[in-house]
Scaffold this motif. Structure first.
Motif, PDB file in Angstrom:
ATOM      1  N   ARG A   1       0.836  -1.139   0.130  1.00  0.00           N
ATOM      2  CA  ARG A   1      -0.074  -0.054  -0.038  1.00  0.00           C
ATOM      3  C   ARG A   1       0.703   1.305   0.055  1.00  0.00           C
ATOM      4  NH1 ARG A   1      -5.022   0.007  -1.629  1.00  0.00           N
ATOM      5  NH2 ARG A   1      -6.404  -1.704  -0.631  1.00  0.00           N
ATOM      6  N   ASP A   2       0.273   2.214  -0.622  1.00  0.00           N
ATOM      7  CA  ASP A   2       0.987   3.666  -0.962  1.00  0.00           C
ATOM      8  C   ASP A   2      -0.023   4.701  -0.752  1.00  0.00           C
ATOM      9  OD1 ASP A   2       3.451   5.411  -1.258  1.00  0.00           O
ATOM     10  OD2 ASP A   2       2.810   5.517  -3.399  1.00  0.00           O
TER      11      ASP A   2
ATOM     12  N   THR B   1       4.118   2.953  -9.406  1.00  0.00           N
ATOM     13  CA  THR B   1       2.978   3.145  -8.397  1.00  0.00           C
ATOM     14  C   THR B   1       1.687   3.693  -9.226  1.00  0.00           C
ATOM     15  OG1 THR B   1       3.405   5.794  -8.470  1.00  0.00           O
ATOM     16  CG2 THR B   1       4.485   4.620  -6.667  1.00  0.00           C
ATOM     17  N   GLY B   2       0.686   3.316  -8.580  1.00  0.00           N
ATOM     18  CA  GLY B   2      -0.866   3.419  -9.318  1.00  0.00           C
ATOM     19  C   GLY B   2      -1.964   3.236  -8.372  1.00  0.00           C
ATOM     20  N   ALA B   3      -3.191   3.419  -8.721  1.00  0.00           N
ATOM     21  CA  ALA B   3      -4.239   3.519  -7.956  1.00  0.00           C
ATOM     22  C   ALA B   3      -4.617   1.964  -8.085  1.00  0.00           C
ATOM     23  CB  ALA B   3      -5.502   4.177  -8.377  1.00  0.00           C
ATOM     24  N   ASP B   4      -4.393   1.298  -9.344  1.00  0.00           N
ATOM     25  CA  ASP B   4      -4.971   0.018  -9.851  1.00  0.00           C
ATOM     26  C   ASP B   4      -3.670  -1.064  -9.413  1.00  0.00           C
ATOM     27  OD1 ASP B   4      -5.706  -2.462 -10.880  1.00  0.00           O
ATOM     28  OD2 ASP B   4      -6.706  -1.603 -12.408  1.00  0.00           O
ATOM     29  N   ALA B   5      -3.961  -2.074  -8.536  1.00  0.00           N
ATOM     30  CA  ALA B   5      -2.923  -3.054  -8.204  1.00  0.00           C
ATOM     31  C   ALA B   5      -2.539  -3.806  -9.244  1.00  0.00           C
ATOM     32  CB  ALA B   5      -3.340  -3.751  -6.901  1.00  0.00           C
TER      33      ALA B   5
ATOM     34  N   ALA C   1       4.701  -0.821  -6.228  1.00  0.00           N
ATOM     35  CA  ALA C   1       5.688  -2.131  -6.743  1.00  0.00           C
ATOM     36  C   ALA C   1       7.296  -1.589  -6.740  1.00  0.00           C
ATOM     37  CB  ALA C   1       5.194  -2.928  -7.928  1.00  0.00           C
ATOM     38  N   ASP C   2       8.163  -2.464  -6.063  1.00  0.00           N
ATOM     39  CA  ASP C   2       9.547  -2.516  -6.271  1.00  0.00           C
ATOM     40  C   ASP C   2       9.840  -3.639  -6.945  1.00  0.00           C
ATOM     41  OD1 ASP C   2       9.450   0.184  -4.913  1.00  0.00           O
ATOM     42  OD2 ASP C   2       9.651  -0.776  -2.976  1.00  0.00           O
ATOM     43  N   TRP C   3      10.693  -3.373  -7.958  1.00  0.00           N
ATOM     44  CA  TRP C   3      11.211  -4.747  -8.608  1.00  0.00           C
ATOM     45  C   TRP C   3      12.611  -4.507  -8.683  1.00  0.00           C
ATOM     46  CZ3 TRP C   3       7.396  -8.127  -9.737  1.00  0.00           C
ATOM     47  CH2 TRP C   3       6.162  -7.796 -10.024  1.00  0.00           C
TER      48      TRP C   3
ATOM     49  N   THR D   1      -0.183  -2.070 -11.596  1.00  0.00           N
ATOM     50  CA  THR D   1       1.056  -1.762 -11.003  1.00  0.00           C
ATOM     51  C   THR D   1       1.861  -2.902 -10.996  1.00  0.00           C
ATOM     52  OG1 THR D   1      -0.012  -0.269  -9.421  1.00  0.00           O
ATOM     53  CG2 THR D   1       2.213  -0.979  -8.827  1.00  0.00           C
ATOM     54  N   LEU D   2       0.936  -4.322 -10.966  1.00  0.00           N
ATOM     55  CA  LEU D   2       1.838  -5.563 -10.977  1.00  0.00           C
ATOM     56  C   LEU D   2       2.434  -5.766 -12.440  1.00  0.00           C
ATOM     57  CD1 LEU D   2      -0.457  -8.041  -8.852  1.00  0.00           C
ATOM     58  CD2 LEU D   2       2.193  -7.189  -8.331  1.00  0.00           C
ATOM     59  N   ALA D   3       1.843  -5.498 -13.281  1.00  0.00           N
ATOM     60  CA  ALA D   3       1.950  -5.558 -14.644  1.00  0.00           C
ATOM     61  C   ALA D   3       3.340  -4.859 -15.180  1.00  0.00           C
ATOM     62  CB  ALA D   3       0.833  -5.172 -15.712  1.00  0.00           C
TER      63      ALA D   3
END
Length: 364
Positions: free
Chosen positions: A227-228, A251-255, A234-236, A258-260
């Motif tokens: 959560r942010d 970062t983004g509102a849609d998880a 997401a850190d990769w 953000t994962l993609a």
């Protein structure tokens, strides 16, 4: 399955009729076995969501599908913006080997059913390879690696490993990897791997690489999603044989979106290291003599063909010679790219051309 309309002789038409094929909107359709599901398989196929099965929507889908295929082939997510590519995208239908539709059912955020139409397009490999080669696109060779994704997610109750049993959680990243032309694997999720979630969260690449040693290849995509504020971050880290190739955050509102980003960053790192530029020439101005031009109609035919070639950026007639009409062409990838894209049904290179001497092409 649909195939673009081609010219057949009468015997072929009669045989097709006897076999039960029929024309539909300028394409042929074959029966699908019950239970079959249309899907894009391999580098030269793509799946595109469409609003309907209309011809205009299908043509637009072909364009988007070819852009995706060129992106997969080259590994470049911006392949569609490269010089000359947009012109080829407008001709995408010419390279289609076949297409189909699939109806996908899902569930909205409110729990109501949703239905999506997906256009599945398959392109002819030789045609796509010729376009990529002529335009100088890089090529990410096969076979491609399947890195292991070590992903931990903390939604507020502590970080947890996403293993094979939770593959639906990782679906946005797995699907985006397929769209970029490769695949990601997930760990099995045994007790030792579950205990590695702390190393993932710390970004301890050496510890993750050790526990990943039972998998091949020795590549890891290490990520954490948390959560942010009101959104997600997401850190990769992407690791190849113990070497960190890239680090990035999203970062983004849609998880899900953000994962993609993990799949995109890994693809960028892989292609930067392993993709190879096609052996084409550099941009140049080249004098070429075209023989066989005996009328204004012949000249119009030649001019139209040159204007259709995406490697040709400019055309300047120079003079008439005993051999034919000499033309200066501004070529995106030099004479090499021009030769690759030349349509032999329109003009063919003359035998006996010598390097360093103005080449001659004969108009048919």
């Amino acid at each position: 399955m649909h195939r673009p309309k081609r010219s057949f002789n009468m015997m072929t038409w009669l045989l097709a009729a006897l076999l039960g094929t029929f024309a539909v909107s300028g394409a042929a359709s074959a029966q699908r076995v019950e239970g079959d599901r249309a899907a894009a398989v391999g580098l030269y196929a793509a799946e595109i969501p469409v609003r309907s099965q209309s011809e205009s929507e299908r043509e637009a889908g072909f364009t988007r599908a070819l852009a995706q295929v060129l992106g997969k082939l080259s590994g470049d997510r911006n392949a569609a913006q490269r010089p000359g590519v947009s012109q080829e995208l407008r001709r995408a239908a010419q390279y289609v080997e076949g297409y189909d539709y699939r109806q996908d059912e899902g569930v909205s955020s409110r729990g109501s059913p949703t239905f999506t139409t997906t256009l599945v397009v398959r392109f002819r490999q030789d045609d796509v390879d010729a376009v990529a080669g002529a335009l100088g696109l890089p090529v990410w060779p096969d076979p491609r690696p399947k890195p292991v994704m070590w992903l931990a997610i903390d939604d507020g109750s502590g970080p947890r490993l996403v293993a094979l049993q939770q593959n639906n959680v990782a679906r946005p990243t797995l699907q985006r990897a397929i769209e970029r032309g490769y695949r990601l694997g997930l760990p099995s999720g045994n007790a030792a791997e579950q205990a590695a979630v702390g190393a993932i969260w710390r970004g301890d690449t050496a510890s993750v690489a050790r526990i990943s040693s039972r998998y091949n290849p020795p590549m890891q995509l290490i990520g954490k999603l948390y959560r942010d504020g009101a959104g997600w971050k997401a850190d990769w880290i992407f690791v190849d044989s113990g070497r960190v190739l890239a680090r990035w955050s999203e970062t983004g509102a849609d998880a899900r979106r953000t994962l993609a980003s993990g799949a995109d960053g890994a693809a960028d790192a892989l292609t930067k290291r392993y993709a190879r530029t096609s052996p084409t020439g550099a941009p140049s101005t080249q004098a070429i003599v075209f023989s066989g031009i005996n009328s204004s109609a012949d000249y119009v035919k030649l001019s139209a063909q040159l204007q259709r070639m995406s490697v040709v950026r400019g055309i300047r007639p120079v003079r008439a010679t005993p051999l034919g009409l000499e033309v200066q062409l501004d070529l995106l990838t030099g004479l090499t790219g021009f030769r690759r894209m030349a349509d032999e049904n329109v003009f063919v290179e003359a035998d006996g051309n010598i390097e360093g001497v103005t080449p001659v092409f004969h108009l048919r």
